[in-house]
Design an enzyme around this catalytic site. Structure first.
Site, PDB file in Angstrom:
ATOM      1  N   GLY A 204       0.833  -1.205   0.000  1.00  0.00           N
ATOM      2  CA  GLY A 204       0.000   0.000   0.000  1.00  0.00           C
ATOM      3  C   GLY A 204       0.861   1.245   0.000  1.00  0.00           C
ATOM      4  N   SER A 205       0.298   2.313   0.502  1.00  0.00           N
ATOM      5  CA  SER A 205       0.970   3.616   0.427  1.00  0.00           C
ATOM      6  C   SER A 205       2.024   3.764   1.534  1.00  0.00           C
ATOM      7  CB  SER A 205      -0.071   4.720   0.578  1.00  0.00           C
ATOM      8  OG  SER A 205      -0.715   4.579   1.826  1.00  0.00           O
ATOM      9  N   PRO A 206       3.022   4.619   1.313  1.00  0.00           N
ATOM     10  CA  PRO A 206       4.016   4.865   2.369  1.00  0.00           C
ATOM     11  C   PRO A 206       3.361   5.403   3.647  1.00  0.00           C
ATOM     12  CG  PRO A 206       4.797   5.707   0.271  1.00  0.00           C
ATOM     13  CD  PRO A 206       3.378   5.269   0.037  1.00  0.00           C
ATOM     14  N   ARG A 207       2.291   6.213   3.504  1.00  0.00           N
ATOM     15  CA  ARG A 207       1.620   6.770   4.697  1.00  0.00           C
ATOM     16  C   ARG A 207       1.088   5.628   5.582  1.00  0.00           C
ATOM     17  NH1 ARG A 207      -3.441   7.630   6.250  1.00  0.00           N
ATOM     18  NH2 ARG A 207      -4.328   6.944   4.276  1.00  0.00           N
ATOM     19  N   VAL A 208       0.354   4.705   4.986  1.00  0.00           N
ATOM     20  CA  VAL A 208      -0.206   3.610   5.784  1.00  0.00           C
ATOM     21  C   VAL A 208       0.898   2.620   6.175  1.00  0.00           C
ATOM     22  CG1 VAL A 208      -1.973   1.802   5.895  1.00  0.00           C
ATOM     23  CG2 VAL A 208      -2.472   3.946   4.701  1.00  0.00           C
ATOM     24  N   GLY A 209       1.935   2.527   5.355  1.00  0.00           N
ATOM     25  CA  GLY A 209       3.081   1.683   5.715  1.00  0.00           C
ATOM     26  C   GLY A 209       3.650   2.080   7.072  1.00  0.00           C
ATOM     27  N   GLU A 226       5.571  -3.241   1.056  1.00  0.00           N
ATOM     28  CA  GLU A 226       5.653  -3.035  -0.396  1.00  0.00           C
ATOM     29  C   GLU A 226       4.935  -1.720  -0.668  1.00  0.00           C
ATOM     30  OE1 GLU A 226       7.088  -4.937  -2.750  1.00  0.00           O
ATOM     31  OE2 GLU A 226       7.727  -6.583  -1.451  1.00  0.00           O
ATOM     32  N   CYS A 260       1.894   0.599  -9.157  1.00  0.00           N
ATOM     33  CA  CYS A 260       2.969   1.106  -8.293  1.00  0.00           C
ATOM     34  C   CYS A 260       4.302   1.214  -9.015  1.00  0.00           C
ATOM     35  CB  CYS A 260       3.102   0.210  -7.071  1.00  0.00           C
ATOM     36  SG  CYS A 260       3.394  -1.505  -7.511  1.00  0.00           S
TER      37      CYS A 260
HETATM   38  P1  NAD Z   1      -3.465   2.266   1.132  1.00  0.00           P
HETATM   39  O1  NAD Z   1      -2.184   2.368   1.861  1.00  0.00           O
HETATM   40  O2  NAD Z   1      -4.438   3.372   1.253  1.00  0.00           O
HETATM   41  O3  NAD Z   1      -4.264   0.947   1.578  1.00  0.00           O
HETATM   42  C1  NAD Z   1      -3.667  -0.334   1.593  1.00  0.00           C
HETATM   43  C2  NAD Z   1      -4.375  -1.209   2.616  1.00  0.00           C
HETATM   44  O4  NAD Z   1      -4.241  -0.615   3.906  1.00  0.00           O
HETATM   45  C3  NAD Z   1      -5.862  -1.408   2.363  1.00  0.00           C
HETATM   46  O5  NAD Z   1      -6.189  -2.753   2.626  1.00  0.00           O
HETATM   47  C4  NAD Z   1      -6.521  -0.481   3.368  1.00  0.00           C
HETATM   48  O6  NAD Z   1      -7.747  -0.966   3.833  1.00  0.00           O
HETATM   49  C5  NAD Z   1      -5.522  -0.436   4.508  1.00  0.00           C
HETATM   50  N1  NAD Z   1      -5.513   0.861   5.201  1.00  0.00           N
HETATM   51  C6  NAD Z   1      -5.775   2.077   4.668  1.00  0.00           C
HETATM   52  N2  NAD Z   1      -5.645   3.034   5.601  1.00  0.00           N
HETATM   53  C7  NAD Z   1      -5.285   2.414   6.755  1.00  0.00           C
HETATM   54  C8  NAD Z   1      -4.997   2.863   8.082  1.00  0.00           C
HETATM   55  N3  NAD Z   1      -5.050   4.147   8.402  1.00  0.00           N
HETATM   56  N4  NAD Z   1      -4.678   1.943   8.999  1.00  0.00           N
HETATM   57  C9  NAD Z   1      -4.599   0.634   8.682  1.00  0.00           C
HETATM   58  N5  NAD Z   1      -4.866   0.159   7.445  1.00  0.00           N
HETATM   59  C10 NAD Z   1      -5.203   1.028   6.496  1.00  0.00           C
HETATM   60  O7  NAD Z   1      -3.069   2.002  -0.384  1.00  0.00           O
HETATM   61  P2  NAD Z   1      -4.036   1.889  -1.633  1.00  0.00           P
HETATM   62  O8  NAD Z   1      -4.637   3.232  -1.917  1.00  0.00           O
HETATM   63  O9  NAD Z   1      -4.941   0.728  -1.470  1.00  0.00           O
HETATM   64  O10 NAD Z   1      -2.977   1.504  -2.775  1.00  0.00           O
HETATM   65  C11 NAD Z   1      -2.219   2.463  -3.428  1.00  0.00           C
HETATM   66  C12 NAD Z   1      -0.813   2.544  -2.873  1.00  0.00           C
HETATM   67  O11 NAD Z   1      -0.245   1.257  -2.803  1.00  0.00           O
HETATM   68  C13 NAD Z   1       0.117   3.345  -3.751  1.00  0.00           C
HETATM   69  O12 NAD Z   1       0.974   4.119  -2.959  1.00  0.00           O
HETATM   70  C14 NAD Z   1       0.901   2.285  -4.496  1.00  0.00           C
HETATM   71  O13 NAD Z   1       2.156   2.694  -4.973  1.00  0.00           O
HETATM   72  C15 NAD Z   1       1.024   1.252  -3.440  1.00  0.00           C
HETATM   73  N6  NAD Z   1       1.251  -0.045  -4.048  1.00  0.00           N
HETATM   74  C16 NAD Z   1       2.455  -0.644  -3.885  1.00  0.00           C
HETATM   75  C17 NAD Z   1       2.700  -1.863  -4.496  1.00  0.00           C
HETATM   76  C18 NAD Z   1       4.013  -2.576  -4.351  1.00  0.00           C
HETATM   77  O14 NAD Z   1       4.068  -3.739  -4.726  1.00  0.00           O
HETATM   78  N7  NAD Z   1       5.053  -1.965  -3.833  1.00  0.00           N
HETATM   79  C19 NAD Z   1       1.705  -2.464  -5.259  1.00  0.00           C
HETATM   80  C20 NAD Z   1       0.497  -1.815  -5.396  1.00  0.00           C
HETATM   81  C21 NAD Z   1       0.271  -0.613  -4.776  1.00  0.00           C
END
Ligand code: NAD
Length: 470
Positions: A204-209, A226, A260
């Site tokens: 997911g996103s760096p923020r949620v990471g 990731e 991504c």
């Molecule tokens: P996201 O970080 O918003 O959400 C990812 C997951 O985290 C979802 O299941 C969501 O329900 C959960 N989530 C969201 N907010 C949360 C919080 N505050 N606390 C706990 N869990 C939370 O990401 P997204 O919008 O679903 O995906 C887009 C991002 O993911 C982009 O930054 C993209 O680059 C990245 N991405 C990375 C890869 C990779 O393989 N490196 C692949 C696909 C997407």
């Protein structure tokens, strides 16, 4: 509700957050009882996953079309067949990957047996995003199951139709004493993260990471993150403009730019930009026709919120190609922006939409310097007819992955690790890297019970003679 799926009484059904504790407990007990350890059990789970993909291909394609207007072609190449390839590879290699790995020994351990044992961590949490909602749940799942873990899967709540298939259909193909799907958005996932897991795999996103890593730190749980970022794409003056334009446009606008590893922006000289623009226009017209909104091959932005975010980026620089949008079906035309300043939002955040800014640089060194000033990206691309230039960009920069003269083809090789570095993430997976990621590498030395006379040399008192033996 943070619905989970369990089979308390042989029936699939929604459970409240409180019963989540029971679900986790059940998975833990199954793990402790050793249920997931035998190779036969792991292979059976992988075969179940394979049947899930084969028997529900159409259902998955329909769900992906509903969520992202994804064409059957893009669904097949970037979601279903990638999952299937990973399963096939894991099934073919499972025994070899599980085998103890013999290691070299020193003088003091010549008579012993020294090896690395790959052990499952235990209870693993996989959190997935919405942009490739099948691929990015199933590919990590293949690694976690092959490595013998119990798994809680948390798909994205934003790709709703796919989430429904994963929650309602997938568990029927797996042993539910060892596997559960938990549903929810940020609030529910936050609560899920309060529980103790033995490994967390987050995409997911760096923020949620950062949220995930902070929660994991409370339990000292290891993580793979990731994440995303802005992937530079350097194009030098020696390139054939049409070849570069075809390749950059294909990988930028695939899945409506919501990838991504998509090339996020182009770095090139003003002269190359002049040659690239008409070539990009031709590539877009030949891929999606004169009116891309009517093309079945072009995806849509996943949600109204993301639509508004990407639409706002169209105000940066000057629109050279495209620029149209239609909120009613979350359509944004394949767009190329020029005269973009480094300080504008489109060059600050990950675009994650069908928008390609071009930023001018005077030389390859300037491009390398530009890339080096920013966070390390997940992927980096360099186009040149000179392999020396490509290798210079490779040597002068850092990124999760790198591909010369094309888009994200490097990630189609399961023999290469896939993952980020710095702000684009930590850890790696795909193929054997997935198995290793989801395995604890246990250092084992089995010594002989006898030979005490020889071993006693090491015991105190430490006479000068013993020191000379070292
Ligand atoms: P996201 O970080 O918003 O959400 C990812 C997951 O985290 C979802 O299941 C969501 O329900 C959960 N989530 C969201 N907010 C949360 C919080 N505050 N606390 C706990 N869990 C939370 O990401 P997204 O919008 O679903 O995906 C887009 C991002 O993911 C982009 O930054 C993209 O680059 C990245 N991405 C990375 C890869 C990779 O393989 N490196 C692949 C696909 C997407």
């Amino acid at each position: 509700w943070a619905a989970g799926y369990c089979q308390e009484d042989g029936q699939l059904g929604r459970v409240r957050m409180d019963p989540l504790a029971d679900t986790l407990q059940r998975l833990r007990e199954a793990f402790r009882a050793g249920r997931t350890r035998p190779a036969e059990f792991r292979a059976a789970q992988l075969k179940g996953l394979s049947r899930f993909l084969q028997e529900n291909k159409q259902l998955l394609q329909e769900a992906l079309a509903e969520d992202l207007h994804k064409s059957p072609f893009e669904s097949e190449v970037s979601e279903i067949s990638i999952g299937q390839d990973e399963i096939n590879k894991a099934l073919r290699n499972l025994h070899a990957w599980m085998k103890d790995e013999k290691v070299s020994k020193n003088l003091a351990t010549q008579l012993d047996s020294a090896f690395i044992r790959k052990e499952p961590f235990g209870l693993v949490l996989i959190i997935a995003p919405w942009n490739y909602p099948v691929n990015l749940t199933l590919v990590p799942l293949v690694g976690a199951l092959a490595a013998g873990n119990c798994v809680v899967l948390k798909p994205s709540e934003i790709s709703k139709s796919t989430e429904k298939v994963l929650a309602e259909v997938l568990p029927r193909y797996l042993d539910q004493s060892c596997f559960a799907v938990v549903l929810g958005g940020p609030a529910e996932t936050g609560r899920l993260l309060e529980r103790k897991f033995d490994y967390i795999f987050f995409t997911g996103s760096p923020r949620v990471g950062r949220v995930v890593m902070t929660a994991a730190a409370q339990h000292l749980t290891p993580v793979t993150l990731e994440l995303g970022g802005k992937n530079p794409c350097y194009v030098d003056d020696s390139c054939d403009p049409q070849t570069v334009a075809n390749r950059v446009a294909f990988f930028r606008f695939f899945n409506a730019g919501q990838t991504c590893v998509a090339p996020d922006y182009v770095l090139c000289s003003p002269a190359t930009q002049e040659r690239l623009l008409p070539a990009l226009q031709r590539a877009i017209a030949s891929f999606y026709g004169e009116d891309p909104q009517r093309s079945p091959s072009l995806g849509r932005i996943v949600s109204d919120r993301h639509f508004r975010r990407v639409q706002a980026l169209l105000c940066c620089g000057r629109v050279a190609i495209g620029g149209q949008s239609d909120e009613r079906d979350r359509y944004i035309a394949p767009t190329v922006l020029v005269d973009v300043k480094e300080t504008e939002p489109v060059m600050q955040e990950e675009i994650f939409g069908p928008v390609l800014p071009i930023v001018n640089v005077g030389s390859v060194d300037e491009a390398i310097e530009f890339i080096g000033r920013r966070e390390k990206p997940l992927a980096l691309y360099a186009f040149s007819s000179s392999s020396q230039v490509v290798r210079r960009v490779l040597a002068g920069t850092s990124s999760g992955g790198f591909c010369g003269n094309d888009g994200f083809m490097h990630m189609t090789l399961a023999s290469l690790p896939f993952g980020g570095v710095g702000a684009s993430g930590m850890g790696r997976y795909h193929g054997k890297f997935s198995f290793d990621t989801f395995s604890h590498h246990r250092a084992c030395l089995l010594r002989a019970p006898g030979l005490e006379k020889i071993y006693s040399v090491r015991y105190p008192p430490y006479s000068p003679g013993k020191l000379r033996l070292l």
